[in-house]
Motif scaffolding. Structure first.
Motif, PDB file in Angstrom:
ATOM      1  N   ARG A  56       0.816  -1.220   0.000  1.00 35.53           N
ATOM      2  CA  ARG A  56       0.000   0.000   0.000  1.00 35.53           C
ATOM      3  C   ARG A  56       0.850   1.271   0.000  1.00 35.53           C
ATOM      4  N   ASP A  57       2.178   1.101  -0.025  1.00 30.46           N
ATOM      5  CA  ASP A  57       3.089   2.250  -0.046  1.00 30.46           C
ATOM      6  C   ASP A  57       3.307   2.674  -1.500  1.00 30.46           C
ATOM      7  N   TYR A  58       2.495   3.612  -1.944  1.00 32.54           N
ATOM      8  CA  TYR A  58       2.498   4.024  -3.357  1.00 32.54           C
ATOM      9  C   TYR A  58       3.825   4.655  -3.760  1.00 32.54           C
ATOM     10  N   ARG A  63       8.704   3.595  -7.564  1.00 33.44           N
ATOM     11  CA  ARG A  63      10.115   3.545  -7.975  1.00 33.44           C
ATOM     12  C   ARG A  63      10.437   2.292  -8.788  1.00 33.44           C
ATOM     13  N   PHE A  64       9.645   1.239  -8.607  1.00 32.69           N
ATOM     14  CA  PHE A  64       9.915  -0.037  -9.261  1.00 32.69           C
ATOM     15  C   PHE A  64       9.039  -0.281 -10.481  1.00 32.69           C
ATOM     16  N   VAL A  65       8.249   0.717 -10.871  1.00 35.62           N
ATOM     17  CA  VAL A  65       7.310   0.552 -11.985  1.00 35.62           C
ATOM     18  C   VAL A  65       7.560   1.661 -13.007  1.00 35.62           C
ATOM     19  N   THR A  66       7.497   1.320 -14.303  1.00 37.42           N
ATOM     20  CA  THR A  66       7.667   2.323 -15.346  1.00 37.42           C
ATOM     21  C   THR A  66       6.397   3.155 -15.479  1.00 37.42           C
ATOM     22  N   ASP A  67       6.460   4.154 -16.353  1.00 37.76           N
ATOM     23  CA  ASP A  67       5.285   4.988 -16.601  1.00 37.76           C
ATOM     24  C   ASP A  67       4.138   4.181 -17.195  1.00 37.76           C
ATOM     25  N   HIS A  68       4.486   3.110 -17.895  1.00 41.60           N
ATOM     26  CA  HIS A  68       3.468   2.264 -18.523  1.00 41.60           C
ATOM     27  C   HIS A  68       2.945   1.183 -17.588  1.00 41.60           C
ATOM     28  N   GLY A  69       3.500   1.104 -16.364  1.00 47.86           N
ATOM     29  CA  GLY A  69       3.016   0.137 -15.396  1.00 47.86           C
ATOM     30  C   GLY A  69       3.778  -1.171 -15.358  1.00 47.86           C
ATOM     31  N   LYS A  70       4.912  -1.252 -16.079  1.00 50.49           N
ATOM     32  CA  LYS A  70       5.700  -2.484 -16.078  1.00 50.49           C
ATOM     33  C   LYS A  70       6.660  -2.481 -14.894  1.00 50.49           C
ATOM     34  N   LEU A  97      -5.666  -3.638  -5.768  1.00 54.36           N
ATOM     35  CA  LEU A  97      -6.349  -2.620  -4.961  1.00 54.36           C
ATOM     36  C   LEU A  97      -6.648  -1.350  -5.752  1.00 54.36           C
ATOM     37  N   GLY A  98      -6.074  -1.245  -6.933  1.00 58.85           N
ATOM     38  CA  GLY A  98      -6.323  -0.085  -7.775  1.00 58.85           C
ATOM     39  C   GLY A  98      -5.374   1.077  -7.514  1.00 58.85           C
ATOM     40  N   LEU A  99      -4.264   0.813  -6.798  1.00 61.85           N
ATOM     41  CA  LEU A  99      -3.305   1.880  -6.506  1.00 61.85           C
ATOM     42  C   LEU A  99      -2.340   2.131  -7.656  1.00 61.85           C
ATOM     43  N   LEU A 100      -2.028   1.064  -8.407  1.00 63.55           N
ATOM     44  CA  LEU A 100      -1.093   1.164  -9.528  1.00 63.55           C
ATOM     45  C   LEU A 100      -1.775   0.698 -10.814  1.00 63.55           C
ATOM     46  N   PRO A 101      -1.279   1.183 -11.960  1.00 63.84           N
ATOM     47  CA  PRO A 101      -1.851   0.723 -13.237  1.00 63.84           C
ATOM     48  C   PRO A 101      -1.455  -0.713 -13.544  1.00 63.84           C
TER      49      PRO A 101
END
Length: 101
Positions: A56-58, A63-70, A97-101
């Motif tokens: 839940r720490d957005y 930091r570990f996800v690209t702009d595209h969500g990878k 949970l819908g916090l990240l794409p």
């Protein structure tokens, strides 16, 4: 119908001659380049001061996800295999949970 004439080579259509296959002309093997000069272990700057990876720490997960969500690979983030598995689980939970794409 007569059999098709071939040139006798068995190259498989990847160019001519020796070494035209995988990795030809890209340096002297896998360890070549700037990675070969690096010695010692790298620590992840992304995880400094973090005791546990929370789903839940957005700010941390971003930091570990690209702009595209990878999810970024270990070689870019510097995490260990165990940390990378924790990141993977946390990112997947955050997506559910819908916090990240």
């Amino acid at each position: 119908m007569p059999p098709r004439k071939t040139s006798g080579r068995r190259s498989g259509g990847r160019g001519a001659g020796r070494g035209a296959g995988r990795g030809a002309g890209r340096g002297a093997g896998r360890g070549a380049g700037r990675d070969a000069a690096r010695t010692g272990k790298r620590r992840s700057r992304h995880l400094e001061g973090v005791r546990e990876i929370d789903g839940r720490d957005y700010a941390l997960l971003q930091r570990f996800v690209t702009d595209h969500g990878k999810i970024l690979p270990t070689r870019l983030t510097g995490t260990t295999a165990k940390q990378q598995r924790q990141v993977k689980r946390a990112v997947r939970r955050a997506r559910a949970l819908g916090l990240l794409p």
